[in-house]
Design a protein around this motif. Sequence first.
Motif, PDB file in Angstrom:
ATOM      1  N   ASN A 272      20.231  68.311  15.999  1.00  0.00           N
ATOM      2  CA  ASN A 272      20.382  69.715  16.411  1.00  0.00           C
ATOM      3  C   ASN A 272      19.278  70.632  15.863  1.00  0.00           C
ATOM      4  OD1 ASN A 272      21.595  71.868  17.666  1.00  0.00           O
ATOM      5  ND2 ASN A 272      23.023  72.283  15.973  1.00  0.00           N
ATOM      6  N   GLY A 273      18.033  70.181  15.992  1.00  0.00           N
ATOM      7  CA  GLY A 273      16.906  71.044  15.618  1.00  0.00           C
ATOM      8  C   GLY A 273      16.620  71.139  14.136  1.00  0.00           C
ATOM      9  N   GLY A 274      17.275  70.327  13.319  1.00  0.00           N
ATOM     10  CA  GLY A 274      17.004  70.360  11.876  1.00  0.00           C
ATOM     11  C   GLY A 274      16.326  69.067  11.429  1.00  0.00           C
ATOM     12  N   TRP A 275      16.280  68.861  10.139  1.00  0.00           N
ATOM     13  CA  TRP A 275      15.776  67.609   9.577  1.00  0.00           C
ATOM     14  C   TRP A 275      16.938  66.616   9.489  1.00  0.00           C
ATOM     15  CZ3 TRP A 275      10.707  66.676   7.754  1.00  0.00           C
ATOM     16  CH2 TRP A 275       9.857  67.774   7.778  1.00  0.00           C
ATOM     17  N   ALA A 276      16.608  65.335   9.496  1.00  0.00           N
ATOM     18  CA  ALA A 276      17.665  64.327   9.338  1.00  0.00           C
ATOM     19  C   ALA A 276      17.120  63.115   8.600  1.00  0.00           C
ATOM     20  CB  ALA A 276      18.190  63.896  10.709  1.00  0.00           C
TER      21      ALA A 276
ATOM     22  N   VAL B  24      13.441  62.376   9.797  1.00  0.00           N
ATOM     23  CA  VAL B  24      13.161  62.929  11.125  1.00  0.00           C
ATOM     24  C   VAL B  24      13.024  64.445  11.001  1.00  0.00           C
ATOM     25  CG1 VAL B  24      14.031  63.091  13.496  1.00  0.00           C
ATOM     26  CG2 VAL B  24      14.555  61.061  12.116  1.00  0.00           C
ATOM     27  N   SER B  25      11.961  64.986  11.597  1.00  0.00           N
ATOM     28  CA  SER B  25      11.689  66.434  11.501  1.00  0.00           C
ATOM     29  C   SER B  25      12.397  67.178  12.638  1.00  0.00           C
ATOM     30  CB  SER B  25      10.185  66.679  11.527  1.00  0.00           C
ATOM     31  OG  SER B  25       9.646  66.101  12.681  1.00  0.00           O
ATOM     32  N   PRO B  26      12.405  68.507  12.587  1.00  0.00           N
ATOM     33  CA  PRO B  26      13.149  69.259  13.613  1.00  0.00           C
ATOM     34  C   PRO B  26      12.686  68.985  15.044  1.00  0.00           C
ATOM     35  CG  PRO B  26      12.704  70.657  11.725  1.00  0.00           C
ATOM     36  CD  PRO B  26      11.958  69.384  11.480  1.00  0.00           C
ATOM     37  N   ASP B  27      11.456  68.499  15.232  1.00  0.00           N
ATOM     38  CA  ASP B  27      11.002  68.152  16.595  1.00  0.00           C
ATOM     39  C   ASP B  27      11.437  66.730  16.989  1.00  0.00           C
ATOM     40  OD1 ASP B  27       9.356  66.667  15.006  1.00  0.00           O
ATOM     41  OD2 ASP B  27       7.475  67.471  15.770  1.00  0.00           O
ATOM     42  N   LYS B  28      12.310  66.132  16.186  1.00  0.00           N
ATOM     43  CA  LYS B  28      12.916  64.807  16.442  1.00  0.00           C
ATOM     44  C   LYS B  28      11.939  63.646  16.263  1.00  0.00           C
ATOM     45  CE  LYS B  28      16.022  66.850  19.854  1.00  0.00           C
ATOM     46  NZ  LYS B  28      15.211  68.027  20.201  1.00  0.00           N
ATOM     47  N   LYS B  29      10.816  63.912  15.601  1.00  0.00           N
ATOM     48  CA  LYS B  29       9.838  62.839  15.367  1.00  0.00           C
ATOM     49  C   LYS B  29      10.090  62.180  14.018  1.00  0.00           C
ATOM     50  CE  LYS B  29       6.745  64.037  18.676  1.00  0.00           C
ATOM     51  NZ  LYS B  29       6.837  63.417  19.960  1.00  0.00           N
ATOM     52  N   VAL B  30       9.853  60.868  13.981  1.00  0.00           N
ATOM     53  CA  VAL B  30       9.929  60.154  12.703  1.00  0.00           C
ATOM     54  C   VAL B  30       8.705  60.562  11.889  1.00  0.00           C
ATOM     55  CG1 VAL B  30       9.871  57.895  11.599  1.00  0.00           C
ATOM     56  CG2 VAL B  30      11.136  58.207  13.735  1.00  0.00           C
ATOM     57  N   LYS B  31       8.948  61.111  10.710  1.00  0.00           N
ATOM     58  CA  LYS B  31       7.848  61.558   9.850  1.00  0.00           C
ATOM     59  C   LYS B  31       7.532  60.545   8.768  1.00  0.00           C
ATOM     60  CE  LYS B  31       6.709  65.441  11.558  1.00  0.00           C
ATOM     61  NZ  LYS B  31       5.385  65.540  12.165  1.00  0.00           N
ATOM     62  N   LEU B  32       8.538  59.762   8.392  1.00  0.00           N
ATOM     63  CA  LEU B  32       8.344  58.796   7.303  1.00  0.00           C
ATOM     64  C   LEU B  32       9.404  57.711   7.446  1.00  0.00           C
ATOM     65  CD1 LEU B  32       7.750  59.550   3.575  1.00  0.00           C
ATOM     66  CD2 LEU B  32       9.782  58.264   4.212  1.00  0.00           C
TER      67      LEU B  32
END
Length: 219
Positions: free
Chosen positions: A29-33, A133-141
């Motif tokens: 929902n637009g946040g970090w996960a 996962v960042s707010p744009d739903k991309k895996v960051k790490l």
Amino acid sequence: MPGLTIGDTIPNLDVETTHGRFRIHDYINGGWAIIFSHPGDFTPVCTTELGKMAEYAEEFNKRGVKLLGLSCDDLQSHHDWIKDIEAFTPGCKVGYPIIADPTRELLKELNMVDPEEKDSSGAHLPSRALHIVSPDKKVKLSFLYPATTGRNMDEVLRVLESLQKSAARPVATPVNWKPGEPVVISPSVSDDDAHKLFPQGYQTADLPSKKGYLRFTNV
Ligand code: BEZ
């Protein structure tokens, strides 16, 4: 096809969890996960990890991060296991959902399969994978640990803080960085722009090359 990795969008899977059925993007929902997998319910290392994650949940919550676990057993098993997790880590409450993946289909989509661990029927088990996962739903790490090595939740929190700092400004965190310590200014930022972006100033390491690329600042 290569598995899910940094820069990929986390798949919008329909998941069955201890908190009901939902799609992963709706949950984020637009946040970090942080999405993390475990080899199996009622296993020793996993029991310690899920309790510690529950203990740290408030720290993640403060930073706008939702937690989502995955273990390949079924929902009833997860609910029974949570009682053990909470008993082992007194005071913790497993307040985050845990995905059930008895068919092991989600594991593959999320690139969380451990090629070396199989259950008694020969089916693959999850590794100790963890995606931030960042707010744009991309895996960051992503972390990928074997079943025999439990993760360090201080490290999860540390890398999350690094990612959030880099998302907010053109900075990176150097070796062994800890929250509160100076960060480095991204090499793509010119000295002129660095003065504007970091009015608090910065210190440039004096190195033999005199290239001035190692610039520390506090943010
Ligand atoms: C554990 O969680 O303790 C574990 C699970 C699978 C293999 C080895 C250890």
